[in-house]
Structures are given as C-alpha cells and as structure tokens.
Write a protein that holds these residues in place. Structure first.
Motif, short mmCIF file in Angstrom:
data_model
loop_
_atom_site.label_atom_id
_atom_site.label_comp_id
_atom_site.label_asym_id
_atom_site.label_seq_id
_atom_site.Cartn_x
_atom_site.Cartn_y
_atom_site.Cartn_z
N TRP A 1 0.84 -1.20 0.00
CA TRP A 1 0.00 0.00 0.00
C TRP A 1 0.88 1.25 0.00
N LEU A 2 1.93 1.24 0.81
CA LEU A 2 2.84 2.38 0.87
C LEU A 2 3.47 2.64 -0.49
N HIS A 3 3.96 1.58 -1.14
CA HIS A 3 4.61 1.73 -2.44
C HIS A 3 3.63 2.18 -3.51
N GLN A 4 2.42 1.65 -3.52
CA GLN A 4 1.47 1.94 -4.59
C GLN A 4 0.71 3.24 -4.38
N LEU B 1 4.02 6.62 -1.79
CA LEU B 1 5.34 7.06 -2.22
C LEU B 1 5.25 7.87 -3.51
N GLY B 2 5.92 9.00 -3.52
CA GLY B 2 5.89 9.87 -4.69
C GLY B 2 4.72 10.83 -4.71
N LEU C 1 6.62 12.69 -0.82
CA LEU C 1 7.18 11.63 0.01
C LEU C 1 8.21 10.83 -0.76
N GLN C 2 9.45 10.86 -0.28
CA GLN C 2 10.53 10.07 -0.88
C GLN C 2 10.60 8.70 -0.21
N VAL D 1 10.91 11.47 4.94
CA VAL D 1 11.81 12.17 4.02
C VAL D 1 10.96 12.77 2.90
N LEU D 2 10.99 14.10 2.78
CA LEU D 2 10.21 14.81 1.77
C LEU D 2 11.14 15.51 0.78
N LEU D 3 10.71 15.53 -0.48
CA LEU D 3 11.42 16.26 -1.53
C LEU D 3 10.68 17.55 -1.84
N ASN D 4 11.41 18.58 -2.21
CA ASN D 4 10.83 19.88 -2.61
C ASN D 4 9.81 20.38 -1.60
N ALA D 5 10.18 20.35 -0.34
CA ALA D 5 9.26 20.73 0.73
C ALA D 5 9.16 22.24 0.90
#
Length: 89
Positions: free
Chosen positions: A21-24, A27-28, A45-46, A55-59
């Motif tokens: 569930w987390l992957h599908q 994430l992203g 979410l990275q 871990v977040l990207l472009n926060a």
C-alpha cells in the motif's frame, strides 16, 4: 549483476500488504504534515526511514497564522514532531 538485481527487487517488492500500500498509494505523492507547533509542511514523500522519520522532496513550510511560505528543499521530519499526516490530492 543479475544476482544484485534480484536482491534489490526482493527488497522493494514485498508481500506485506502495508508495504505494498505504501509503495502503490503514497510514495511519490504530496503529503501535508501538520506539526505539533501548528506549522505545516508540504512535500513529495521520498521514503520513511527505520525510525519512521519522513523524508520529503521539494518541501515548503507554511505558517498559517502569518500566511508566509518558505521553501525548504529536501528534508527529514522527525515523526515525534508530527501531529497529523494528510495525503494531498
């Protein structure tokens, strides 16, 4: 090389429904974290580390009471400081 590929796939493809569930589903995707001190952080979410830190990207950090936004970039948010996690549409 093939052996290494198989090991990586076994790490990323899990039979555990929660991990799937987390992957599908998450994430992203963009998350909105509401922190204990009422600040809000929005980012993509990275991953989540072994301590459940996020871990977040472009926060970006939002201060709702001041209507100010600040760009943070890539960050790690300790789970202890998070009050609520929302999935952004």
């Amino acid at each position: 090389m093939e052996e290494l590929q198989g090991q990586l796939e076994s790490l990323t493809i899990s039979k555990d429904p929660e991990v799937q569930w987390l992957h599908q589903s998450v994430l992203g995707k963009n998350l909105k974290l509401i922190l204990n001190d009422t600040r809000e952080i929005i980012g993509k979410l990275q991953c989540v580390d072994h301590l459940a830190n996020i871990v977040l990207l472009n926060a970006s950090e939002l201060f709702p009471s001041l209507t100010i936004t600040r760009t943070l970039g890539n960050i790690i948010v300790p789970i202890k400081g998070v009050n609520k996690i929302l999935l952004q549409a």
